[in-house]
Design a protein around this motif. Structure first.
Motif, PDB file in Angstrom:
ATOM      1  N   PRO A  13       0.840  -1.450  -0.157  1.00  0.00           N
ATOM      2  CA  PRO A  13      -0.044  -0.080  -0.024  1.00  0.00           C
ATOM      3  C   PRO A  13       0.907   1.262   0.137  1.00  0.00           C
ATOM      4  CG  PRO A  13      -0.085  -0.991   2.163  1.00  0.00           C
ATOM      5  CD  PRO A  13       0.654  -2.074   1.303  1.00  0.00           C
ATOM      6  N   SER A  14       0.410   2.383  -0.609  1.00  0.00           N
ATOM      7  CA  SER A  14       0.943   3.578  -0.555  1.00  0.00           C
ATOM      8  C   SER A  14       0.721   4.368   0.339  1.00  0.00           C
ATOM      9  CB  SER A  14       0.828   4.000  -2.157  1.00  0.00           C
ATOM     10  OG  SER A  14      -0.555   4.519  -2.337  1.00  0.00           O
ATOM     11  N   ASN A  15      -0.335   4.170   1.072  1.00  0.00           N
ATOM     12  CA  ASN A  15      -1.096   5.221   1.956  1.00  0.00           C
ATOM     13  C   ASN A  15      -1.160   4.597   3.267  1.00  0.00           C
ATOM     14  OD1 ASN A  15      -1.833   7.687   3.227  1.00  0.00           O
ATOM     15  ND2 ASN A  15      -3.351   7.938   1.570  1.00  0.00           N
ATOM     16  N   ALA A  16      -1.242   5.315   4.347  1.00  0.00           N
ATOM     17  CA  ALA A  16      -1.773   4.594   5.739  1.00  0.00           C
ATOM     18  C   ALA A  16      -2.474   5.562   6.376  1.00  0.00           C
ATOM     19  CB  ALA A  16      -0.360   4.079   6.376  1.00  0.00           C
ATOM     20  N   ILE A  17      -3.182   4.745   7.466  1.00  0.00           N
ATOM     21  CA  ILE A  17      -4.043   5.597   8.507  1.00  0.00           C
ATOM     22  C   ILE A  17      -3.256   5.428   9.641  1.00  0.00           C
ATOM     23  CG2 ILE A  17      -6.290   5.346   9.834  1.00  0.00           C
ATOM     24  CD1 ILE A  17      -7.576   3.499   7.495  1.00  0.00           C
ATOM     25  N   GLU A  18      -2.909   6.836  10.150  1.00  0.00           N
ATOM     26  CA  GLU A  18      -1.886   6.964  11.015  1.00  0.00           C
ATOM     27  C   GLU A  18      -2.911   7.336  12.433  1.00  0.00           C
ATOM     28  OE1 GLU A  18       0.375  10.301   9.853  1.00  0.00           O
ATOM     29  OE2 GLU A  18       1.731   8.685   8.886  1.00  0.00           O
ATOM     30  N   VAL A  20     -21.819  13.384  15.652  1.00  0.00           N
ATOM     31  CA  VAL A  20     -20.567  12.742  15.878  1.00  0.00           C
ATOM     32  C   VAL A  20     -19.491  12.879  14.666  1.00  0.00           C
ATOM     33  CG1 VAL A  20     -19.171  10.735  16.947  1.00  0.00           C
ATOM     34  CG2 VAL A  20     -21.476  11.060  17.662  1.00  0.00           C
ATOM     35  N   SER A  21     -18.498  13.546  15.150  1.00  0.00           N
ATOM     36  CA  SER A  21     -17.356  13.895  14.073  1.00  0.00           C
ATOM     37  C   SER A  21     -16.190  13.071  14.258  1.00  0.00           C
ATOM     38  CB  SER A  21     -16.931  15.300  13.923  1.00  0.00           C
ATOM     39  OG  SER A  21     -18.161  16.201  13.551  1.00  0.00           O
ATOM     40  N   LEU A  22     -15.624  12.427  13.100  1.00  0.00           N
ATOM     41  CA  LEU A  22     -14.448  11.676  13.276  1.00  0.00           C
ATOM     42  C   LEU A  22     -13.494  12.435  12.425  1.00  0.00           C
ATOM     43  CD1 LEU A  22     -16.790   9.458  13.268  1.00  0.00           C
ATOM     44  CD2 LEU A  22     -14.843   7.819  13.664  1.00  0.00           C
ATOM     45  N   ARG A  23     -12.208  12.394  12.795  1.00  0.00           N
ATOM     46  CA  ARG A  23     -11.130  12.933  11.594  1.00  0.00           C
ATOM     47  C   ARG A  23      -9.923  11.861  11.760  1.00  0.00           C
ATOM     48  NH1 ARG A  23      -7.242  17.504  13.831  1.00  0.00           N
ATOM     49  NH2 ARG A  23      -6.084  15.669  14.807  1.00  0.00           N
ATOM     50  N   ILE A  24     -10.025  11.194  10.548  1.00  0.00           N
ATOM     51  CA  ILE A  24      -9.125  10.170  10.042  1.00  0.00           C
ATOM     52  C   ILE A  24      -7.805  10.781   9.379  1.00  0.00           C
ATOM     53  CG2 ILE A  24      -8.498   8.078   8.938  1.00  0.00           C
ATOM     54  CD1 ILE A  24     -11.891   7.717   9.072  1.00  0.00           C
ATOM     55  N   ASP A  25      -6.590  11.018  10.052  1.00  0.00           N
ATOM     56  CA  ASP A  25      -5.384  11.312   9.586  1.00  0.00           C
ATOM     57  C   ASP A  25      -4.674  10.475   8.847  1.00  0.00           C
ATOM     58  OD1 ASP A  25      -5.756  13.721  11.016  1.00  0.00           O
ATOM     59  OD2 ASP A  25      -4.928  12.941  12.840  1.00  0.00           O
ATOM     60  N   MET A  26      -4.268  10.572   7.532  1.00  0.00           N
ATOM     61  CA  MET A  26      -3.859   9.855   6.548  1.00  0.00           C
ATOM     62  C   MET A  26      -2.243  10.031   6.467  1.00  0.00           C
ATOM     63  SD  MET A  26      -6.440   7.965   5.946  1.00  0.00           S
ATOM     64  CE  MET A  26      -5.713   7.030   4.336  1.00  0.00           C
ATOM     65  N   LYS A  27      -1.336   9.132   5.854  1.00  0.00           N
ATOM     66  CA  LYS A  27       0.037   9.401   5.713  1.00  0.00           C
ATOM     67  C   LYS A  27       0.216  10.394   4.315  1.00  0.00           C
ATOM     68  CE  LYS A  27       4.392   7.148   4.551  1.00  0.00           C
ATOM     69  NZ  LYS A  27       4.962   5.524   4.373  1.00  0.00           N
ATOM     70  N   GLU A  28      -0.537  10.178   3.492  1.00  0.00           N
ATOM     71  CA  GLU A  28      -0.570  11.087   2.358  1.00  0.00           C
ATOM     72  C   GLU A  28      -2.160  11.374   2.041  1.00  0.00           C
ATOM     73  OE1 GLU A  28       2.114  11.776   0.579  1.00  0.00           O
ATOM     74  OE2 GLU A  28       3.582  10.567   1.479  1.00  0.00           O
ATOM     75  N   ALA A  29      -2.170  12.608   1.237  1.00  0.00           N
ATOM     76  CA  ALA A  29      -3.430  13.132   1.206  1.00  0.00           C
ATOM     77  C   ALA A  29      -4.107  12.363  -0.094  1.00  0.00           C
ATOM     78  CB  ALA A  29      -3.271  14.538   0.429  1.00  0.00           C
ATOM     79  N   MET A  30      -5.508  12.189   0.329  1.00  0.00           N
ATOM     80  CA  MET A  30      -6.425  11.393  -0.549  1.00  0.00           C
ATOM     81  C   MET A  30      -6.968  11.923  -2.069  1.00  0.00           C
ATOM     82  SD  MET A  30      -8.289   8.975   2.172  1.00  0.00           S
ATOM     83  CE  MET A  30      -9.041   7.856   0.978  1.00  0.00           C
ATOM     84  N   SER A  31      -6.925  11.426  -2.925  1.00  0.00           N
ATOM     85  CA  SER A  31      -7.436  12.120  -4.165  1.00  0.00           C
ATOM     86  C   SER A  31      -9.245  12.263  -4.094  1.00  0.00           C
ATOM     87  CB  SER A  31      -7.155  11.598  -5.459  1.00  0.00           C
ATOM     88  OG  SER A  31      -7.586   9.962  -5.429  1.00  0.00           O
ATOM     89  N   ALA A  32      -9.636  11.272  -3.442  1.00  0.00           N
ATOM     90  CA  ALA A  32     -11.276  11.186  -3.417  1.00  0.00           C
ATOM     91  C   ALA A  32     -11.471  10.379  -2.216  1.00  0.00           C
ATOM     92  CB  ALA A  32     -11.792  10.396  -4.548  1.00  0.00           C
ATOM     93  N   PRO A  33     -12.865  10.836  -1.424  1.00  0.00           N
ATOM     94  CA  PRO A  33     -13.257   9.984  -0.327  1.00  0.00           C
ATOM     95  C   PRO A  33     -13.272   8.536  -0.619  1.00  0.00           C
ATOM     96  CG  PRO A  33     -14.495  12.002  -0.795  1.00  0.00           C
ATOM     97  CD  PRO A  33     -13.654  11.811  -2.085  1.00  0.00           C
ATOM     98  N   PRO A  34     -13.101   7.954   0.373  1.00  0.00           N
ATOM     99  CA  PRO A  34     -13.370   6.075   0.422  1.00  0.00           C
ATOM    100  C   PRO A  34     -14.797   5.943  -0.002  1.00  0.00           C
ATOM    101  CG  PRO A  34     -12.776   6.695   2.585  1.00  0.00           C
ATOM    102  CD  PRO A  34     -12.626   8.016   1.677  1.00  0.00           C
ATOM    103  N   ALA A  77      -1.720   1.882  10.089  1.00  0.00           N
ATOM    104  CA  ALA A  77      -0.741   2.406  10.998  1.00  0.00           C
ATOM    105  C   ALA A  77      -1.025   2.553  12.471  1.00  0.00           C
ATOM    106  CB  ALA A  77      -0.045   3.308  10.202  1.00  0.00           C
ATOM    107  N   LEU A  78      -2.330   2.225  12.813  1.00  0.00           N
ATOM    108  CA  LEU A  78      -2.615   2.715  14.169  1.00  0.00           C
ATOM    109  C   LEU A  78      -2.083   1.519  15.137  1.00  0.00           C
ATOM    110  CD1 LEU A  78      -6.536   3.013  13.369  1.00  0.00           C
ATOM    111  CD2 LEU A  78      -4.731   4.856  13.747  1.00  0.00           C
ATOM    112  N   GLY A  79      -1.604   0.639  15.121  1.00  0.00           N
ATOM    113  CA  GLY A  79      -1.135  -0.178  16.232  1.00  0.00           C
ATOM    114  C   GLY A  79      -2.021  -1.052  16.602  1.00  0.00           C
ATOM    115  N   LYS A  80      -3.482  -1.150  16.212  1.00  0.00           N
ATOM    116  CA  LYS A  80      -4.424  -1.660  16.733  1.00  0.00           C
ATOM    117  C   LYS A  80      -5.701  -1.864  15.852  1.00  0.00           C
ATOM    118  CE  LYS A  80      -6.165   2.591  18.700  1.00  0.00           C
ATOM    119  NZ  LYS A  80      -6.313   3.291  20.483  1.00  0.00           N
TER     120      LYS A  80
END
Length: 711
Positions: A27-32, A43-57, A78-81
């Motif tokens: 994989p070229s990207n990761a969830i940190e 409820v709001s969630l912020r998912i930080d990525m290693k690289e910027a995404m071109s489009a939402p998943p 890449a969360l470790g869990k």
């Protein structure tokens, strides 16, 4: 523990559907990191990525159980869990599963929520908001037929009946005391539970009914008390669905068997889509990946052909999963074939070509496959009849009506041995399995039916005779000269104008005067005699009165036992001889022939799946009428009833009735004298007769049980 099991199950499905995932590029990207914050009812969630995404998943939501899934392509965890508990508003926890270069984030919810996604730099923001309407799935878990506010203090169950519907469904019919009874019906495990609120039931209805013999999906129906309520537990078997409705005081639950359709994703007889509802926000995504996601939600194992390619964009809210797959099929020209819980998805042309090759291959195999000889011992059917059926020849010995339906293969043959009742079949192994199932289905003992007919003939007759007889007795010779009457044996009869006297020596008193009709009867008589002192002449006045009433019944009760769908006939009676005369020239030839005068019953019963008996009946009652004989040959009086009826097992039906009424009044009198009021009864005779005849035919069929009981 539940989160770990859910994560392992999701991982197992993904591994099964992606066998070559490990062989793909890294994989070229990761969830940190993932952060959660509650803002009011959102409820709001912020998912930080290693690289910027071109489009939402791409993502989708499921109503039951409530969850939202986001698929990140070419992304690592890449969360470790793999899991994390939040308990923020309606968001309970999160599962993160990586398979190959793909990572899925599953948000476990308390209830269904809407979600929106947006990109800001290297972060993905997911906003969860409440759904305005109530989920259809949650609303259909339990169906209530009356609101509690409308339910009275106490109600009762009057009767519980079970019937078999015309399409083979089981119908539980409950008679209630009133239409305001609260009813709660729901599926609980393999059973269907019906609760009648604030209701009582009598001891005779608190029982468990075994309804297996009705051949419906329902096996047992148990009714029992449950506190202040009455609980009914309906236990079906196999694949089924139910429908409940109420009409006035009668509540009906229908349980119908589901016939599996290999070309339907979700089985059921209801019209429309029945899969779990999902919401999808899929922007220019891979078709294969979307089909894989939908197969997971339907609990199916999918085999997707390599020829399925292309991308699609779907924005759907609260849509059944099987409808989503149907939309994709229509867009991309795809089709599927289902075997059990495995579906194969491919373009339509590819599936049609594959099936054609399979049919041609099976035909070639059947033409080249070696034959095998097998013998079948028959218990109830005749071996010769089975051999003709397998060969497509009518069992009656002639050609079949219409095209022959051959069960054997082209190279197969069947030979019957009547002595041992064994049929020898030489055919390919695949056909032998079909023939074995065919013989097991028809080689069963026919059920017996006892048919009793009661022919009742009721007659009601009435006879009344009133008259008078005046005699004049004289022991001497009598002659009335010039009167135009003759005295013969003491009887005055009309004659010539010259009177003649016969029987000159008279030893017994002779009657002269008026001789009215005879009063020979079995009834009582009243006689009055007037005579003089010399006993030479006396007047004999005899008044006869007769009144007789008679009622008679002739009951004939023929009975016959026959097998199901087999014609039976029984006769009882005699044959009446009659003589016919034939003249040929000077010779006369007399021939004695016979006409039947019998009571006969002819019946062909058919036991229906509902347990009733359908019968084609012919009932004849014939008897000679000697009172109307012609030259000693009596006519035959017959009553015939021919009909087709359906009767319950053990029930009685009247199939015909004839009612005949005959009334006759006769008056004989002496002219003028008989018309005198009151005194005219001395010179006339009156006879009133009445006859009423009624013929009724009663039929009672009884299905004889196959079970033998020993007391």
């Amino acid at each position: 523990m539940k989160l770990i099991k859910h994560a392992l199950a999701t991982l197992a499905v993904c591994l099964a559907l992606s066998p070559s995932a490990h062989a793909e590029a890294l994989p070229s990207n990761a969830i940190e990191a993932i952060n959660v914050a509650q803002q009011g009812n959102e409820v709001s969630l912020r998912i930080d990525m290693k690289e910027a995404m071109s489009a939402p998943p791409p993502g989708f939501s499921v109503a039951n159980p409530a969850k939202i899934a986001l698929d990140f392509q070419s992304t690592a965890n890449a969360l470790g869990k793999n899991s994390q508990v939040f308990n923020q508003g309606d968001l309970r926890s999160m599962n993160v599963v990586q398979v190959g270069d793909r990572t899925r984030v599953v948000l476990n919810l308390v209830k269904s929520l809407n979600f929106k996604t947006r990109l800001e730099g290297k972060s993905l923001y997911v906003t969860l908001s409440p759904v305005e309407r109530v989920s259809d799935t949650a609303a259909t878990r339990s169906t209530r037929f009356a609101e509690e506010s409308l339910v009275g203090s106490k109600h009762s169950v009057n009767d519980v009946m079970f019937r078999r519907g015309k399409d083979g469904e089981g119908r539980v019919i409950v008679d209630l005391s009133d239409s305001g009874t609260g009813i709660d019906i729901r599926q609980q495990g393999p059973n269907l539970v019906v609760d009648f609120m604030k209701t009582t039931v009598t001891d005779r209805l608190r029982r468990k009914l075994d309804v297996t013999d009705f051949a419906t999906p329902v096996t047992t129906v148990e009714t029992r008390s449950n506190g202040d309520n009455v609980r009914m537990i309906i236990s079906p078997k196999g694949l089924w669905e139910h429908n409940a409705y109420q009409s006035d005081n009668q509540f009906i639950v229908e349980v119908k068997r589901i016939v599996e359709d290999p070309n339907k994703l979700v089985q059921g007889a209801k019209v429309g889509y029945q899969g779990p509802r999902v919401s999808i926000n899929y922007q220019n995504g891979d078709v294969r990946a979307l089909l894989r996601l939908m197969a997971e939600e339907l609990g199916l194992n999918a085999v997707i052909s390599e020829t399925v390619t292309g991308t699609t964009t779907l924005v759907l809210k609260d849509v059944p999963a099987d409808q989503v797959i149907d939309i994709i099929f229509q867009q991309k020209g795809l089709d599927m074939r289902k075997k059990g819980n495995i579906i194969m998805i491919a373009p339509r042309d590819e599936i049609a070509t594959r099936e054609k090759l399979e049919f041609e291959s099976k035909q070639q195999i059947s033409e080249l496959e070696p034959l095998k000889l097998e013998q079948f011992q028959l218990n109830y059917q005749k071996a010769a009849d089975i051999a003709r059926l397998l060969a497509g020849v009518a069992t009656g010995g002639g050609a079949p009506a219409g095209p022959a339906q051959r069960i054997l293969s082209k190279r197969g043959s069947a030979v019957a041995d009547p002595q041992s009742n064994i049929v020898f079949i030489n055919d390919i192994p695949s056909k032998l399995e079909e023939i074995r199932s065919f013989i097991n289905a028809i080689d069963v003992g026919a059920r017996q039916v006892l048919i009793e007919a009661r022919v009742v003939e009721a007659s009601d007759s009435f006879n009344r005779s009133i008259g008078a007889k005046l005699n004049f007795l004289n022991q001497k010779q009598s002659m009335l000269g010039g009167s135009g009457w003759n005295v013969t044996g003491g009887r005055i009869t009309p004659g010539t104008t010259t009177p003649t006297v016969t029987n000159p020596t008279q030893t017994t008193p002779q009657t002269v005067g008026v001789n009215l009709p005879s009063y020979t009867s079995t009834g009582g008589t009243l006689a009055l005699s007037l005579f003089n002192s010399s006993l030479t002449k006396f007047l004999n006045l005899e008044i006869a009165a007769l009144e007789s009433d008679g009622i008679g019944k002739i009951i004939s009760s023929p009975r016959v036992i026959t097998a199901n769908n087999v014609k039976a006939k029984i006769e009882d009676g005699t044959e009446v001889p009659y003589v016919t005369t034939q003249t040929t020239g000077t010779s006369i030839t007399q021939t004695v022939s016979f006409k039947p005068a019998k009571l006969s019953l002819e019946a062909t019963p058919q036991i229906t799946p509902e347990g009733t008996v359908r019968m084609a009946l012919v009932v004849k009652k014939e008897e000679p009428d000697w009172t109307k004989a012609v030259l000693g040959n009596p006519p035959i009086k017959s009553s015939i009833v021919e009909t087709n009826v359906v009767v319950e097992n053990g029930g009685t039906v009247v199939i015909g009735g004839v009612f005949i009424t005959k009334t006759e009044d006769t008056v004989e009198k002496v002219p003028l004298l008989g018309d005198i009021p009151f005194l005219g009864w001395l010179f006339k005779y009156k006879n009133d007769t009445g006859n009423r005849r009624e013929l009724l035919v009663f039929i009672t069929p009884r299905v004889i049980s196959d079970k033998v009981r020993f007391d």
